[in-house]
Write a protein that holds these residues in place. Sequence first.
Motif, short mmCIF file in Angstrom:
data_model
loop_
_atom_site.label_atom_id
_atom_site.label_comp_id
_atom_site.label_asym_id
_atom_site.label_seq_id
_atom_site.Cartn_x
_atom_site.Cartn_y
_atom_site.Cartn_z
N PHE A 8 58.74 46.10 -46.35
CA PHE A 8 57.73 46.09 -45.30
C PHE A 8 57.17 47.51 -45.13
N ASP A 9 55.85 47.64 -45.17
CA ASP A 9 55.24 48.97 -45.08
C ASP A 9 54.46 49.08 -43.76
N LEU A 10 55.04 49.84 -42.86
CA LEU A 10 54.45 49.96 -41.53
C LEU A 10 53.07 50.62 -41.57
N ASP A 11 52.89 51.57 -42.50
CA ASP A 11 51.59 52.26 -42.58
C ASP A 11 50.48 51.30 -42.98
N ILE A 12 50.81 50.39 -43.91
CA ILE A 12 49.80 49.41 -44.33
C ILE A 12 49.47 48.49 -43.15
N PHE A 13 50.49 48.06 -42.42
CA PHE A 13 50.26 47.18 -41.27
C PHE A 13 49.39 47.90 -40.24
N ARG A 14 49.69 49.17 -40.03
CA ARG A 14 48.96 49.96 -39.04
C ARG A 14 47.47 50.08 -39.43
N ALA A 15 47.23 50.41 -40.68
CA ALA A 15 45.83 50.60 -41.14
C ALA A 15 45.07 49.28 -41.05
N ALA A 16 45.70 48.22 -41.50
CA ALA A 16 45.02 46.92 -41.48
C ALA A 16 44.75 46.47 -40.05
N LYS A 18 44.02 48.24 -37.43
CA LYS A 18 42.82 48.90 -36.89
C LYS A 18 41.56 48.24 -37.44
N ASP A 19 41.53 48.05 -38.76
CA ASP A 19 40.34 47.49 -39.39
C ASP A 19 40.06 46.08 -38.87
N LEU A 20 41.13 45.33 -38.66
CA LEU A 20 40.92 43.93 -38.27
C LEU A 20 40.29 43.83 -36.88
N TRP A 21 40.70 44.70 -35.95
CA TRP A 21 40.05 44.64 -34.63
C TRP A 21 38.58 45.03 -34.73
N LYS A 187 63.97 38.26 -32.37
CA LYS A 187 63.57 38.99 -33.58
C LYS A 187 62.21 39.67 -33.37
N GLU A 188 62.16 40.97 -33.61
CA GLU A 188 60.87 41.65 -33.55
C GLU A 188 60.03 41.20 -34.74
N ASP A 189 58.75 40.99 -34.52
CA ASP A 189 57.93 40.40 -35.56
C ASP A 189 56.53 41.00 -35.57
N LEU A 190 56.10 41.44 -36.74
CA LEU A 190 54.72 41.91 -36.90
C LEU A 190 54.03 40.95 -37.85
N SER A 191 52.86 40.47 -37.44
CA SER A 191 52.22 39.48 -38.31
C SER A 191 50.70 39.57 -38.18
N PHE A 192 50.04 39.00 -39.19
CA PHE A 192 48.60 38.80 -39.10
C PHE A 192 48.41 37.31 -38.88
N GLU A 193 47.94 36.96 -37.72
CA GLU A 193 47.82 35.53 -37.39
C GLU A 193 46.39 35.09 -37.66
N GLU A 194 46.26 33.97 -38.38
CA GLU A 194 44.90 33.44 -38.63
C GLU A 194 44.50 32.61 -37.41
N VAL A 195 43.75 33.23 -36.52
CA VAL A 195 43.41 32.60 -35.24
C VAL A 195 42.20 31.68 -35.35
N ASP A 198 39.54 32.46 -41.56
CA ASP A 198 39.30 33.82 -42.10
C ASP A 198 39.32 34.93 -41.04
N VAL A 199 39.81 34.62 -39.85
CA VAL A 199 39.93 35.66 -38.81
C VAL A 199 41.41 35.96 -38.61
N PHE A 200 41.82 37.10 -39.12
CA PHE A 200 43.22 37.51 -39.00
C PHE A 200 43.33 38.60 -37.94
N ILE A 201 44.24 38.40 -37.01
CA ILE A 201 44.44 39.39 -35.94
C ILE A 201 45.90 39.85 -35.99
N PRO A 202 46.13 41.17 -35.88
CA PRO A 202 47.53 41.65 -35.91
C PRO A 202 48.24 41.38 -34.59
#
Length: 260
Positions: A8-16, A18-21, A187-195, A198-202
């Motif tokens: 799991f790469d926290l930096d990738i999650f962090r960057a994505a 920001k872009d997704l919002w 369980k702590e969980d980080l995810s990209f949810e398809e709301v 094609d709309v993914f929100i962290p």
Amino acid sequence: MDPNDEGFDLDIFRAASKDLWEDHAKWWQTNFTNGADPEYEEQIIPMAVDEVERLGIRAILDLGVGDGQISRAIRRRLANQVTVVGIDPAIMQLQSALERGGIDMLVRGEAKELPFGPESFDAVVACLVFEHVIEFELAISEVARVLKPGGHFLFFLNHPLLQTPGSGFIDDVELAEQYWRIGPYLKEDLSFEEVAKDVFIPFVHRPLSRYINQMASKGLFVEKMEEPAPPQGFVDKAWEYKFVREIPRLLYLCARKGLS
Ligand SMILES: C[S@@+](CC[C@H](N)C(=O)[O-])C[C@H]1O[C@@H](n2cnc3c(N)ncnc32)[C@H](O)[C@@H]1O
């Protein structure tokens, strides 16, 4: 994804994140602001405005201001009795907030590093924001820092116990019963949810105790908690929602900064 999982790469999650919002600000504005969403209209906005009025708050920071609907509603009710500053990392949100008007100052920035001096505000309002904030410990420290002694933190969150990843309504036809599945709460969980398509929100899920304990460690103590039933406009949206009238979707905490 568990942040402790190998690979799991926290930096990738962090960057994505920001872009997704930024990419999906329009989706949020179309579906959740300007009267589009019954939960905001019937419940969240009135609760936030009532609280600001009840507490006699004057200088407010709207953290994760989005397109500014909470701030604007506060301003509509309390006019020039309040000063409202909004902060958000997404330019597309700030641009819309600027166009819609009614906010004294808009700033681009993140919760983990608030560009304001200590003891600047009577209240910080964060409405459905911390479920998207990765560095929540830093963010809560920052909230405590910018609040005046005796100031209030108005914290609105998707209820972390009952709206866990994997939670949802189950209609068990064989057993002829309906119930609400909670999912892995601890369980702590980080995810990209398809709301939407094609709309993914962290989203970041963490147990409620993590928020409360971090607040307490920074001198923010909970004075009030509300778990309101979903409003009628939400229940009317789908036939199965009538079975979840007693399952809150929203959690509200009002925490106060100690005086010394
Ligand atoms: C669900 S929207 C809520 C907007 C607004 N509070 C409302 O209730 O209308 C979440 C907002 O949090 C912002 N956000 C995401 N990560 C953030 C962070 N690390 N710090 C501050 N805001 C953040 C997003 O850009 C987005 O505008």
